[in-house]
Scaffold this active site. Structure first.
Site, PDB file in Angstrom:
ATOM      1  N   TYR A  80       0.866  -1.189   0.000  1.00  0.00           N
ATOM      2  CA  TYR A  80       0.000   0.000   0.000  1.00  0.00           C
ATOM      3  C   TYR A  80       0.895   1.228   0.000  1.00  0.00           C
ATOM      4  O   TYR A  80       1.971   1.227  -0.595  1.00  0.00           O
ATOM      5  CB  TYR A  80      -0.976  -0.076   1.184  1.00  0.00           C
ATOM      6  CG  TYR A  80      -2.189   0.794   1.012  1.00  0.00           C
ATOM      7  CD1 TYR A  80      -2.993   0.688  -0.131  1.00  0.00           C
ATOM      8  CD2 TYR A  80      -2.533   1.729   1.981  1.00  0.00           C
ATOM      9  CE1 TYR A  80      -4.104   1.495  -0.300  1.00  0.00           C
ATOM     10  CE2 TYR A  80      -3.646   2.546   1.817  1.00  0.00           C
ATOM     11  CZ  TYR A  80      -4.430   2.423   0.675  1.00  0.00           C
ATOM     12  OH  TYR A  80      -5.515   3.231   0.510  1.00  0.00           O
ATOM     13  N   LYS A 117     -20.668 -20.335 -10.838  1.00  0.00           N
ATOM     14  CA  LYS A 117     -19.888 -20.192 -12.056  1.00  0.00           C
ATOM     15  C   LYS A 117     -18.464 -19.735 -11.732  1.00  0.00           C
ATOM     16  O   LYS A 117     -17.486 -20.240 -12.280  1.00  0.00           O
ATOM     17  CB  LYS A 117     -20.561 -19.167 -12.967  1.00  0.00           C
ATOM     18  CG  LYS A 117     -20.102 -19.218 -14.399  1.00  0.00           C
ATOM     19  CD  LYS A 117     -20.840 -20.320 -15.130  1.00  0.00           C
ATOM     20  CE  LYS A 117     -20.560 -20.303 -16.609  1.00  0.00           C
ATOM     21  NZ  LYS A 117     -21.420 -21.240 -17.338  1.00  0.00           N
ATOM     22  N   GLU A 169     -24.022 -14.269 -18.610  1.00  0.00           N
ATOM     23  CA  GLU A 169     -24.619 -15.495 -18.076  1.00  0.00           C
ATOM     24  C   GLU A 169     -26.108 -15.298 -17.791  1.00  0.00           C
ATOM     25  O   GLU A 169     -26.513 -14.310 -17.179  1.00  0.00           O
ATOM     26  CB  GLU A 169     -23.902 -15.880 -16.773  1.00  0.00           C
ATOM     27  CG  GLU A 169     -24.248 -17.246 -16.260  1.00  0.00           C
ATOM     28  CD  GLU A 169     -23.552 -18.342 -17.050  1.00  0.00           C
ATOM     29  OE1 GLU A 169     -24.033 -19.488 -16.985  1.00  0.00           O
ATOM     30  OE2 GLU A 169     -22.538 -18.070 -17.702  1.00  0.00           O
ATOM     31  N   ALA A 175     -34.863 -21.838 -30.849  1.00  0.00           N
ATOM     32  CA  ALA A 175     -34.167 -20.783 -31.584  1.00  0.00           C
ATOM     33  C   ALA A 175     -33.729 -19.663 -30.655  1.00  0.00           C
ATOM     34  O   ALA A 175     -33.646 -18.509 -31.062  1.00  0.00           O
ATOM     35  CB  ALA A 175     -35.063 -20.231 -32.701  1.00  0.00           C
ATOM     36  N   GLY A 176     -33.441 -20.021 -29.409  1.00  0.00           N
ATOM     37  CA  GLY A 176     -32.931 -19.046 -28.453  1.00  0.00           C
ATOM     38  C   GLY A 176     -31.422 -18.969 -28.506  1.00  0.00           C
ATOM     39  O   GLY A 176     -30.793 -19.283 -29.528  1.00  0.00           O
ATOM     40  N   ALA A 213     -28.878 -20.709 -27.004  1.00  0.00           N
ATOM     41  CA  ALA A 213     -28.092 -21.930 -27.213  1.00  0.00           C
ATOM     42  C   ALA A 213     -28.318 -22.515 -28.594  1.00  0.00           C
ATOM     43  O   ALA A 213     -27.371 -22.874 -29.298  1.00  0.00           O
ATOM     44  CB  ALA A 213     -28.428 -22.952 -26.131  1.00  0.00           C
ATOM     45  N   ASN A 231     -32.859 -28.772 -19.723  1.00  0.00           N
ATOM     46  CA  ASN A 231     -32.470 -29.130 -18.356  1.00  0.00           C
ATOM     47  C   ASN A 231     -33.454 -28.535 -17.359  1.00  0.00           C
ATOM     48  O   ASN A 231     -33.886 -27.400 -17.526  1.00  0.00           O
ATOM     49  CB  ASN A 231     -31.063 -28.573 -18.052  1.00  0.00           C
ATOM     50  CG  ASN A 231     -30.089 -29.652 -17.639  1.00  0.00           C
ATOM     51  OD1 ASN A 231     -30.502 -30.714 -17.192  1.00  0.00           O
ATOM     52  ND2 ASN A 231     -28.806 -29.383 -17.782  1.00  0.00           N
ATOM     53  N   ASN A 253     -22.090 -30.504 -21.128  1.00  0.00           N
ATOM     54  CA  ASN A 253     -22.012 -29.609 -19.979  1.00  0.00           C
ATOM     55  C   ASN A 253     -21.021 -28.485 -20.269  1.00  0.00           C
ATOM     56  O   ASN A 253     -19.865 -28.738 -20.588  1.00  0.00           O
ATOM     57  CB  ASN A 253     -21.561 -30.409 -18.747  1.00  0.00           C
ATOM     58  CG  ASN A 253     -21.646 -29.623 -17.468  1.00  0.00           C
ATOM     59  OD1 ASN A 253     -21.565 -28.390 -17.463  1.00  0.00           O
ATOM     60  ND2 ASN A 253     -21.809 -30.319 -16.355  1.00  0.00           N
ATOM     61  N   ASN A 254     -21.471 -27.247 -20.130  1.00  0.00           N
ATOM     62  CA  ASN A 254     -20.615 -26.096 -20.436  1.00  0.00           C
ATOM     63  C   ASN A 254     -19.328 -26.049 -19.627  1.00  0.00           C
ATOM     64  O   ASN A 254     -18.347 -25.440 -20.056  1.00  0.00           O
ATOM     65  CB  ASN A 254     -21.381 -24.792 -20.186  1.00  0.00           C
ATOM     66  CG  ASN A 254     -22.498 -24.578 -21.178  1.00  0.00           C
ATOM     67  OD1 ASN A 254     -22.907 -25.499 -21.869  1.00  0.00           O
ATOM     68  ND2 ASN A 254     -22.997 -23.363 -21.255  1.00  0.00           N
TER      69      ASN A 254
END
Length: 390
Positions: free
Chosen positions: A36, A91, A133, A192-193, A195, A285, A315-316
Site C-alpha cells: 500500500y 460459475k 450469463e 431458436a434461443g 443456445a 435441463n 455440460n458447459n
C-alpha cells in the site's frame, strides 16, 4: 440424497462459494509500505503512462466478470439478479476449480440493454474478460454485440457459445461413431434461443449444410410472419429446402436432432421417423426433450443430454474455464469463431478414436486434461488470427 435440502444447508453454511484472498504479506510496516502507501504509487504511475500495464501490476489479467440480469437463470427463468447470485457464484467457483481463473459475479438490476451495456463498459477496465450469463434472448444477442463493439477484452455469452462448443465437440465424435460426415447429414435444431442459435451457427462453421431450426411455432423459414428479427436472420442462413411445418414434420429422415428447448417435446415416434443410426442430443435441463433411454429404445444410436446422471453429458463446464484460460494467457481482445472451433476440436480430441463408442463421445468434466488442452488450442489460434496481445 435430497440435493435441494442439502444445497440449502450448505449454502447457509458457506455464506457464498467464493472468497477474496491476498498473496502479499501484511505483517510489518515494510509489508504495508510495499503493498500500500507509499510504494503502491509506483505501479499506479506506470499504469497511468500505459493502461496495458494494468494486466501486469494488478489481478486484471486473470479476472473475469460473470455478468447477469437474472432473466434466464438455469431452468428457473426470470427470477431477478439477487436470486441469480448463487448460480453466478457457482460459475465463479467453477472458473477457479477447473482453470485457476479468478471470477467475480456482477448482478445488474436492469433489463434495459443500454443500461446493462453501459454498466459493463464502465467497469470493464477492472477485468480481463466478460462472461455473460443467464440473460434472456433476444436481449442477450444485442448486449453481446454491443459489448463486443465497445470493449477490447473478450466478451463471451456462455449460454450461447459454451453450449455450442461442447455440442460441436460431442457431434464431431458422435459422427465418427455412426460413420457419417458433417457436410452430408441433415439436422434439426429445436429451440431458436441463445443456445440453439449459437450451436447452429458453430456447426455450420464446422461444415454442416442442411439444418432446419424450429421454435414453438414450427420450422424457421423465410417469410414466416411470426418470427422475431433474430429468427428471421437465422432462417435466411438455414433450411436450404425451405421446409415448413411442425417439429414432427421436419424431423422425419433427419440424421441429427439437437434440442435446447422444452421438456418432453420429442416422442418415441418422432425418433423412429428419423434416419438410421440417428444422433439425438436432448439438452433441455433438468428435464430433456426426450430421456436418453427412450430415444435409444426408439432407435437412436447415439444420445446425449445435459443431465449429470446420464451418459454423454453436454455440460458447459467442459469448455468455458479452458477457453478463458487460453484467452487470458495471451491477453486476447476477443474470442472469435476460430477460437471456438479450436476449443471444440481440442475437447473432442481428448478421447482417442480407439476409445470412442456410443456411450463415450465426450470426456468427463473432471478429466484434468480438458482445460489445458482447450486453453492451449485457444491461445494458439488467438495468435494465429491476430487477436492476441502477447
Amino acid at each position: 440424497m435430497d440435493y435441494n435440502e442439502k444445497a440449502l444447508e450448505m449454502h447457509e453454511k458457506w455464506r457464498g462459494k467464493i472468497r477474496i484472498e491476498t498473496p502479499c504479506p501484511l505483517e510489518s510496516r515494510d509489508d504495508l509500505s510495499v503493498a500500500y502507501t507509499p510504494g503502491v504509487a509506483a505501479p499506479c504511475l506506470e499504469i497511468q503512462k500505459d493502461p496495458e500495464k494494468s494486466f501486469t501490476y494488478t489481478r486484471r489479467g486473470n479476472l473475469v466478470a460473470v455478468v447477469t440480469d437474472g432473466t434466464a437463470v438455469l431452468g428457473l427463468g426470470d427470477i431477478g439478479p439477487e436470486a441469480g447470485m448463487p448460480v453466478m457464484e457457482g460459475k465463479c467457483a467453477l472458473f477457479k476449480a477447473f482453470a485457476e481463473v479468478d471470477a467475480f459475479p456482477i448482478c445488474i438490476r436492469s433489463k434495459d440493454v443500454d443500461e446493462i451495456v453501459r454498466t459493463v463498459e464502465l467497469i470493464a477496465g477492472s477485468f480481463g474478460g466478460i462472461n455473460l450469463e443467464d440473460i434472456a434472448a433476444p436481449r442477450c444477442f444485442e448486449i453481446e454485440r454491443k459489448l463486443k463493439e465497445r470493449l477490447d477484452i473478450p466478451v463471451f455469452h456462455d449460454d450461447q457459445h459454451g453450449t455450442a462448443v461442447v455440442t460441436v465437440a460431442a457431434m464431431i465424435n458422435a459422427l465418427k461413431v455412426v460413420g457419417k460426415e458433417i457436410d452430408r447429414v441433415s439436422a434439426v435444431v429445436n429451440g431458436a434461443g441463445a443456445a440453439g442459435t449459437a450451436c447452429t451457427r458453430l456447426l455450420m462453421a464446422l461444415g454442416l449444410k442442411n439444418v432446419v431450426v424450429c421454435d414453438k411455432q414450427g420450422a424457421l423459414c423465410p417469410g414466416e410472419k411470426w418470427m422475431t428479427p433474430a429468427q428471421a436472420e437465422l432462417a435466411e442462413a438455414t433450411n436450404p429446402e425451405r421446409k415448413r411445418g411442425t417439429l414432427a414434420d421436419v424431423i422425419k429422415d433427419a440424421d441429427v436432432f439437437m434440442g435446447f428447448s422444452a421438456p418432453g417435446c420429442v416422442t418415441k415416434d418422432m425418433v423412429r421417423s428419423m434416419a438410421g443410426d440417428a444422433i439425438v442430443f436432448a439438452c433441455a435441463n433438468p428435464t430433456p426433450e426426450i430421456f436418453p433411454e427412450e430415444a435409444k429404445a426408439a432407435g437412436a444410436r447415439v444420445v446425449g443430454s445435459g443431465r449429470s446422471d446420464c451418459v454423454n453429458q453436454i455440460n458447459n463446464v467442459l469448455c468455458f474455464p479452458g477457453i478463458f484460460r487460453g484467452a487470458l494467457e495471451v491477453r486476447a481482445r476477443e474470442i472469435n469463431e476460430e477460437m471456438k472451433l479450436a476449443a471444440a476440436r481440442a475437447l473432442a480430441g481428448i478421447i482417442p478414436e480407439g476409445e470412442l463408442s456410443e456411450e463415450n463421445i465426450i470426456p468427463s468434466a473432471f478429466n484434468k486434461a480438458v482445460a489445458p488442452a482447450i486453453a492451449g488450442a485457444v491461445a494458439r489460434v488467438a495468435r494465429e488470427t491476430g487477436v492476441a496481445r502477447i
